[in-house]
Write an enzyme that holds these catalytic residues in place. Structure first.
Site, PDB file in Angstrom:
ATOM      1  N   LYS A  87       0.803  -1.230   0.000  1.00 28.05           N
ATOM      2  CA  LYS A  87       0.000   0.000   0.000  1.00 28.05           C
ATOM      3  C   LYS A  87       0.833   1.276   0.000  1.00 28.05           C
ATOM      4  O   LYS A  87       0.482   2.241  -0.662  1.00 28.05           O
ATOM      5  CB  LYS A  87      -0.950  -0.003   1.196  1.00 28.05           C
ATOM      6  CG  LYS A  87      -2.031  -1.054   1.066  1.00 28.05           C
ATOM      7  CD  LYS A  87      -2.992  -0.985   2.213  1.00 28.05           C
ATOM      8  CE  LYS A  87      -3.949  -2.155   2.141  1.00 28.05           C
ATOM      9  NZ  LYS A  87      -5.034  -2.047   3.085  1.00 28.05           N
ATOM     10  N   ASP A 123      -9.617   2.664   2.715  1.00 31.82           N
ATOM     11  CA  ASP A 123      -9.579   1.923   3.992  1.00 31.82           C
ATOM     12  C   ASP A 123     -10.134   2.765   5.145  1.00 31.82           C
ATOM     13  O   ASP A 123     -10.931   2.264   5.950  1.00 31.82           O
ATOM     14  CB  ASP A 123      -8.138   1.514   4.340  1.00 31.82           C
ATOM     15  CG  ASP A 123      -7.690   0.284   3.570  1.00 31.82           C
ATOM     16  OD1 ASP A 123      -8.547  -0.520   3.168  1.00 31.82           O
ATOM     17  OD2 ASP A 123      -6.465   0.137   3.378  1.00 31.82           O
TER      18      ASP A 123
HETATM   19  P1  NAP Z   1       1.638  -3.907   6.824  1.00 33.10           P
HETATM   20  O1  NAP Z   1       1.707  -2.589   6.164  1.00 33.10           O
HETATM   21  O2  NAP Z   1       2.599  -4.982   6.443  1.00 33.10           O
HETATM   22  O3  NAP Z   1       1.778  -3.624   8.425  1.00 33.10           O
HETATM   23  C1  NAP Z   1       1.930  -4.672   9.343  1.00 33.10           C
HETATM   24  C2  NAP Z   1       1.772  -4.126  10.769  1.00 33.10           C
HETATM   25  O4  NAP Z   1       1.791  -5.258  11.649  1.00 33.10           O
HETATM   26  C3  NAP Z   1       2.893  -3.204  11.245  1.00 33.10           C
HETATM   27  O5  NAP Z   1       2.373  -2.264  12.174  1.00 33.10           O
HETATM   28  C4  NAP Z   1       3.845  -4.178  11.954  1.00 33.10           C
HETATM   29  O6  NAP Z   1       4.659  -3.560  12.947  1.00 33.10           O
HETATM   30  C5  NAP Z   1       2.843  -5.096  12.609  1.00 33.10           C
HETATM   31  N1  NAP Z   1       3.389  -6.396  12.940  1.00 33.10           N
HETATM   32  C6  NAP Z   1       3.765  -7.372  12.087  1.00 33.10           C
HETATM   33  N2  NAP Z   1       4.187  -8.462  12.774  1.00 33.10           N
HETATM   34  C7  NAP Z   1       4.072  -8.142  14.091  1.00 33.10           C
HETATM   35  C8  NAP Z   1       4.342  -8.842  15.303  1.00 33.10           C
HETATM   36  N3  NAP Z   1       4.812 -10.088  15.287  1.00 33.10           N
HETATM   37  N4  NAP Z   1       4.077  -8.217  16.465  1.00 33.10           N
HETATM   38  C9  NAP Z   1       3.586  -6.959  16.491  1.00 33.10           C
HETATM   39  N5  NAP Z   1       3.316  -6.228  15.385  1.00 33.10           N
HETATM   40  C10 NAP Z   1       3.548  -6.819  14.195  1.00 33.10           C
HETATM   41  O7  NAP Z   1       0.211  -4.561   6.681  1.00 33.10           O
HETATM   42  P2  NAP Z   1      -1.224  -3.825   6.473  1.00 33.10           P
HETATM   43  O8  NAP Z   1      -1.568  -3.778   5.043  1.00 33.10           O
HETATM   44  O9  NAP Z   1      -1.238  -2.584   7.270  1.00 33.10           O
HETATM   45  O10 NAP Z   1      -2.191  -4.918   7.138  1.00 33.10           O
HETATM   46  C11 NAP Z   1      -2.185  -5.111   8.530  1.00 33.10           C
HETATM   47  C12 NAP Z   1      -3.439  -5.843   8.980  1.00 33.10           C
HETATM   48  O11 NAP Z   1      -4.604  -5.113   8.605  1.00 33.10           O
HETATM   49  C13 NAP Z   1      -3.604  -7.234   8.373  1.00 33.10           C
HETATM   50  O12 NAP Z   1      -3.983  -8.104   9.390  1.00 33.10           O
HETATM   51  C14 NAP Z   1      -4.726  -7.081   7.376  1.00 33.10           C
HETATM   52  O13 NAP Z   1      -5.506  -8.266   7.282  1.00 33.10           O
HETATM   53  C15 NAP Z   1      -5.545  -5.977   8.009  1.00 33.10           C
HETATM   54  N6  NAP Z   1      -6.324  -5.219   7.011  1.00 33.10           N
HETATM   55  C16 NAP Z   1      -7.661  -5.403   6.968  1.00 33.10           C
HETATM   56  C17 NAP Z   1      -8.423  -4.683   6.070  1.00 33.10           C
HETATM   57  C18 NAP Z   1      -9.900  -4.870   6.033  1.00 33.10           C
HETATM   58  O14 NAP Z   1     -10.528  -4.378   5.092  1.00 33.10           O
HETATM   59  N7  NAP Z   1     -10.484  -5.532   6.991  1.00 33.10           N
HETATM   60  C19 NAP Z   1      -7.812  -3.790   5.185  1.00 33.10           C
HETATM   61  C20 NAP Z   1      -6.450  -3.634   5.262  1.00 33.10           C
HETATM   62  C21 NAP Z   1      -5.714  -4.357   6.172  1.00 33.10           C
HETATM   63  P3  NAP Z   1       6.125  -2.954  12.587  1.00 33.10           P
HETATM   64  O15 NAP Z   1       5.853  -1.568  12.083  1.00 33.10           O
HETATM   65  O16 NAP Z   1       6.825  -2.973  13.887  1.00 33.10           O
HETATM   66  O17 NAP Z   1       6.722  -3.849  11.541  1.00 33.10           O
END
Ligand code: NAP
Length: 311
Positions: A87, A123
């Site tokens: 994203k 989002d």
């Molecule tokens: P992303 O940009 O890769 O961000 C991942 C996030 O998770 C970061 O804040 C990261 O922290 C954290 N993280 C990863 N592993 C971790 C761990 N072991 N312990 C603690 N924090 C951890 O991903 P994203 O696109 O934002 O998506 C994140 C979540 O949102 C996913 O679960 C996705 O399914 C959900 N989502 C849902 C929707 C919906 O429509 N429902 C839409 C978008 C996303 P760091 O910064 O420290 O790496």
């Protein structure tokens, strides 16, 4: 139609998708992407509206993203969604980005117009609609804690909280520097007298149990935005012992109907919802951007529920 197409498939799109009718002209780009329920939701909408296109999953690795965006116009795509981890990386690859997405710094919806790529973010607005639908409350009236404020979804949601000028915003992230940086960026939204109870209107906290426990006492809504919980073997990102019955907990994860965090919320007597409603509303908004018409929300919801049933 394959469950998941690869970058190599995209390079040979005409050959790989020969004979597909309607043509495959919309996609979600992700890594991983096999879990995405967006195809079921959008294909139900496309069919309902008799639009001559279908939506697929494209597994695109980070190093393939720039070339993917170069190829999309040539391959006849109308638009795409971006999911993990593309994203933020998608934004500088756009020809133009709308003001909201620019401000958030994250693109989740792309319109292909000729050889131009137009970036949007649905989002945050999708989350606002989802919170209203799930809990009957407006984001702007709440003290919100965003867990995972360093990722694309967390950033979009925190920005939306800023744009809505919610009562109070607490940002927590595994890498605390990202939450602090985001708090500095959001500071202008939180100047002013609208404060419910004592304490700062905007804070970045370390991900530590004692700090979280205290913060949760004066929080109404927790929005979980990390990827912890996407795998069945993952633990709950927050233990039930620190959750409290007054909390509303919105888990953006939708790969399970009762996520680990929702189970922890149940144990604590708190209300919770999974991310299906956010997926639905961000998808409906993306559909409206692509086709300039109202999305068939109930058809999309039914398709999503069917796609995720039994997970
Ligand atoms: P992303 O940009 O890769 O961000 C991942 C996030 O998770 C970061 O804040 C990261 O922290 C954290 N993280 C990863 N592993 C971790 C761990 N072991 N312990 C603690 N924090 C951890 O991903 P994203 O696109 O934002 O998506 C994140 C979540 O949102 C996913 O679960 C996705 O399914 C959900 N989502 C849902 C929707 C919906 O429509 N429902 C839409 C978008 C996303 P760091 O910064 O420290 O790496």
């Amino acid at each position: 139609m394959k469950e998941v197409y690869s970058f190599a498939d995209l390079q040979q799109w005409e050959t790989v998708t020969a004979g597909e009718a309607p043509a495959l002209r919309l996609a979600v780009l992700g890594d991983p992407v096999a879990h995405s329920a967006s195809p079921q939701m959008h294909n139900a909408a496309l069919e309902k509206c008799a639009i001559d296109a279908r939506y697929v999953r494209l597994h695109i690795r980070p190093e393939e993203l720039a070339e993917t965006f170069r190829l999309l116009p040539q391959k006849g795509f109308l638009g795409v969604n971006c999911t993990i981890p593309h994203k933020a990386a998608a934004l500088p690859l756009m020809t133009r980005v709308d003001e909201h997405a620019q401000r958030i710094g994250v693109v989740n919806t792309v319109v292909v117009e000729g050889d131009q790529l137009l970036g949007f973010n649905t989002d945050g607005p999708g989350l606002v609609r989802a919170v209203r639908a799930e809990f009957g409350v407006d984001l702007r009236d709440l003290r919100v804690l965003v867990l995972g404020a360093g990722g694309g979804a967390g950033r979009a949601i925190a920005m939306q909280c800023g744009l809505e000028k919610c009562e109070r915003l607490t940002l927590v992230n595994r890498s605390p520097g990202k939450a602090r940086e985001l708090a500095a960026e959001l500071a202008p939204f939180f100047r002013g007298p609208r404060v419910s109870g004592p304490g700062e209107r905007l804070v970045a906290l370390p991900w530590e149990e004692a700090a979280l426990r205290t913060a949760l006492e004066t929080t109404d809504l927790v929005i979980h935005c990390t990827s912890v919980g996407m795998q069945r073997t993952d633990p709950s990102p927050l233990p039930s012992a620190i959750l409290q019955p007054h909390l509303m907990i919105y888990d953006t994860i939708y790969t399970a109907s009762r996520t680990r965090l929702m189970q922890a919320a149940d144990e604590a007597g708190a209300r919770s919802a999974n991310g299906l409603s956010m997926l639905l509303h961000q998808g409906a908004l993306a559909f409206e951007i692509w086709f300039n018409r109202e999305a068939p929300l109930e058809v999309m919801r039914a398709a999503l529920v069917a796609a995720t049933a039994g997970r």
